[in-house]
Design an enzyme around this catalytic site. Sequence first.
Site, short mmCIF file in Angstrom:
data_model
loop_
_atom_site.label_atom_id
_atom_site.label_comp_id
_atom_site.label_asym_id
_atom_site.label_seq_id
_atom_site.Cartn_x
_atom_site.Cartn_y
_atom_site.Cartn_z
N ASP A 1 20.55 -29.96 -29.80
CA ASP A 1 20.76 -28.55 -29.46
C ASP A 1 19.54 -27.97 -28.77
OD1 ASP A 1 22.04 -25.95 -29.54
OD2 ASP A 1 20.68 -25.43 -31.18
N ARG B 1 13.44 -27.58 -32.73
CA ARG B 1 12.84 -27.22 -31.45
C ARG B 1 12.62 -28.51 -30.68
NH1 ARG B 1 14.32 -22.77 -32.25
NH2 ARG B 1 13.10 -20.87 -32.46
N ARG C 1 6.34 -31.41 -46.33
CA ARG C 1 4.96 -31.40 -46.79
C ARG C 1 4.86 -31.75 -48.27
NH1 ARG C 1 4.14 -27.31 -42.98
NH2 ARG C 1 4.99 -25.79 -44.41
N HIS D 1 21.09 -25.06 -26.80
CA HIS D 1 20.37 -24.21 -27.76
C HIS D 1 21.27 -23.04 -28.17
CE1 HIS D 1 16.19 -22.69 -29.24
NE2 HIS D 1 17.18 -22.35 -30.05
N GLU E 1 13.54 -25.91 -21.80
CA GLU E 1 14.79 -25.11 -21.77
C GLU E 1 14.61 -23.96 -20.78
OE1 GLU E 1 15.62 -23.85 -25.77
OE2 GLU E 1 15.74 -25.90 -26.51
N GLY F 1 13.97 -26.88 -45.52
CA GLY F 1 13.93 -25.43 -45.75
C GLY F 1 15.36 -24.91 -45.88
N ARG F 2 15.54 -23.62 -45.60
CA ARG F 2 16.88 -23.04 -45.78
C ARG F 2 17.93 -23.75 -44.95
NH1 ARG F 2 14.33 -17.12 -45.91
NH2 ARG F 2 13.16 -18.07 -44.23
N ILE F 3 17.61 -24.02 -43.68
CA ILE F 3 18.61 -24.65 -42.80
C ILE F 3 18.78 -26.12 -43.17
CG2 ILE F 3 19.10 -25.31 -40.41
CD1 ILE F 3 17.79 -22.62 -39.56
N ILE G 1 18.20 -29.72 -34.35
CA ILE G 1 18.57 -28.30 -34.21
C ILE G 1 17.32 -27.45 -34.44
CG2 ILE G 1 21.06 -28.40 -34.73
CD1 ILE G 1 18.47 -27.66 -37.42
C1 8YV Z 1 18.25 -18.52 -30.88
C2 8YV Z 1 16.87 -19.86 -32.59
O1 8YV Z 1 18.32 -19.36 -29.82
O2 8YV Z 1 16.74 -18.42 -34.42
C3 8YV Z 1 16.17 -19.26 -33.74
O3 8YV Z 1 15.03 -19.64 -34.00
O4 8YV Z 1 16.43 -20.81 -32.04
C4 8YV Z 1 18.18 -19.29 -32.15
O5 8YV Z 1 18.86 -18.63 -33.11
C5 8YV Z 1 17.40 -17.41 -30.46
O6 8YV Z 1 16.17 -17.24 -31.07
C6 8YV Z 1 18.24 -16.16 -30.41
O7 8YV Z 1 17.75 -15.23 -29.64
#
Ligand code: 8YV
Length: 318
Positions: A260, A236, A179, A283, A265, A157-159, A234
């Site tokens: 990360d 979940r 997918r 994270h 957590e 995806g974008r990231i 990076i």
């Molecule tokens: C943050 C993230 O930890 O954007 C996300 O999905 O996991 C992180 O950018 C968080 O949600 C910021 O509050």
Amino acid sequence: MTQATAPDPLDILVVSRLLPWAMDELGQTHRLHDYDPAAPVPEDVARAVNVVLTSGGPGLSADLIAQLPALKLCASHGVGYDQIDVDACTRAGVVATNTPDVLTDDVADTAIMLMLAALRGLLAGDAHVRSGAWGRDGAMPLTRGAKGSVLGIVGAGRIGQAIGRRAEAMEMEVLYTGRSEKPDLNWRYVPDAVELARQSDVLVAATAGGEGTRNLIDRPILEALGPAGCFVNIARGSVVDEPAMLDLLRSGHLGFAGLDVFENEPNPDPAFASLSNVVLFPHHASGTLHTRNAMAQLVLDNIAAFAAGRPLVTPING
Ligand code: 8YV
């Protein structure tokens, strides 16, 4: 001349706070109510609340939605919304918003940082200098570089794509799975994740969280990555079988990991701390001032659009 009238103040339940300047700005126009996760929302507040302000961690549960009959907007600070019950939102007529794009570069940079730190032994190198071992014992052991090696992306995806572009600039070969094949990507698509891991030196998880991807990166995938392989997460903690990953890292069947995100957590499995082949980050991939300012601004923009009856900037459902 017609004068624009100020929108009515909203009642915002604050489950997760933005940076202080953004909370001040919200508080100037709207009524803010602090949320206590240990207690039911007081009745008068519950009746009034029309907006929940939250983030990727706490999200928004169906239980809390059921307590808030006037809720219309869930404005979340973060791109991932696996902790927001989007179906329950839709059923209750609540639109949820997130903060995509503004954090992509920092998250992609973090993936590369973790990859290089793991491959090059950054933590061991740092300790080597600090402890005086360099002067006493000489050079640290040789490590592995990135150039010429293969990066497999799970979830382009974008990231994921931003990570791939960075890897390409480092002269790595980029492969991906997901997918379906993306015709606009020049990288080779490998439909099967075990096969992708077998062909990769570094495997990066950049997929969404939630039940649909739970334990997607399982033992056979990590075994296929192998004793010289590096796993970077990076996404979940839920997307990887964490006990299997720990077991393979401990036994050397998986070479390295740069992480990360974790299943539990902010108190990850203490076993991580005993491993010298992992690099850990709390994270915090989006945790730069620049990006957190931009994320906060996007949340404010969504709330302002809602208050003014304009289309939301980054809606998830609707
Ligand atoms: C943050 C993230 O930890 O954007 C996300 O999905 O996991 C992180 O950018 C968080 O949600 C910021 O509050």
